[in-house]
Design an enzyme around this catalytic site. Structure first.
Site, PDB file in Angstrom:
ATOM      1  N   LEU A   2     125.523  -9.799 107.242  1.00 35.65           N
ATOM      2  CA  LEU A   2     124.770 -10.061 105.982  1.00 35.65           C
ATOM      3  C   LEU A   2     124.380  -8.917 105.163  1.00 35.65           C
ATOM      4  O   LEU A   2     124.654  -8.997 104.013  1.00 35.65           O
ATOM      5  CB  LEU A   2     123.569 -10.888 106.249  1.00 35.65           C
ATOM      6  CG  LEU A   2     122.697 -11.350 105.039  1.00 35.65           C
ATOM      7  CD1 LEU A   2     123.683 -12.312 104.102  1.00 35.65           C
ATOM      8  CD2 LEU A   2     121.448 -12.139 105.357  1.00 35.65           C
ATOM      9  N   ARG A   3     124.090  -7.652 105.864  1.00 35.67           N
ATOM     10  CA  ARG A   3     123.959  -6.491 104.923  1.00 35.67           C
ATOM     11  C   ARG A   3     124.875  -6.156 104.294  1.00 35.67           C
ATOM     12  O   ARG A   3     124.961  -5.588 103.279  1.00 35.67           O
ATOM     13  CB  ARG A   3     123.286  -5.523 106.022  1.00 35.67           C
ATOM     14  CG  ARG A   3     121.839  -5.877 106.442  1.00 35.67           C
ATOM     15  CD  ARG A   3     121.302  -4.559 107.171  1.00 35.67           C
ATOM     16  NE  ARG A   3     122.040  -4.818 108.638  1.00 35.67           N
ATOM     17  CZ  ARG A   3     121.657  -3.873 109.283  1.00 35.67           C
ATOM     18  NH1 ARG A   3     121.176  -2.621 109.125  1.00 35.67           N
ATOM     19  NH2 ARG A   3     122.149  -3.945 110.512  1.00 35.67           N
ATOM     20  N   VAL A   4     125.986  -6.370 104.906  1.00 36.24           N
ATOM     21  CA  VAL A   4     127.411  -5.780 104.113  1.00 36.24           C
ATOM     22  C   VAL A   4     127.799  -6.464 103.033  1.00 36.24           C
ATOM     23  O   VAL A   4     127.980  -6.130 101.866  1.00 36.24           O
ATOM     24  CB  VAL A   4     128.708  -5.698 105.044  1.00 36.24           C
ATOM     25  CG1 VAL A   4     129.828  -5.391 104.417  1.00 36.24           C
ATOM     26  CG2 VAL A   4     128.542  -4.985 106.239  1.00 36.24           C
TER      27      VAL A   4
END
Length: 64
Positions: A2-4
């Site tokens: 999700l962070r990417v």
């Protein structure tokens, strides 16, 4: 992860704002993807292309 995805979208949004565009397009995502995703790849000694090229190929395949 999700962070990417969040990093990719935030970078594309920043580029759109820098270009004075009111919405993020696929071109914005294409432009920032090598910068935001290249460090996530593992080095493949058999692939002569650089990581930015590998990212661009994958992004084109996904966005096509």
């Amino acid at each position: 992860g999700l962070r990417v995805e969040l990093t990719l979208l935030r970078a594309a949004r920043a580029l759109a704002a820098y270009d004075c565009d009111t919405e993020v397009t696929r071109d914005h995502v294409r432009a920032v993807s090598p910068i935001t995703l290249s460090h996530r790849l593992r080095r493949d000694p058999l692939d002569e292309a650089g990581s930015a090229t590998r990212v661009a190929r994958t992004v084109e395949r996904v966005l096509a």
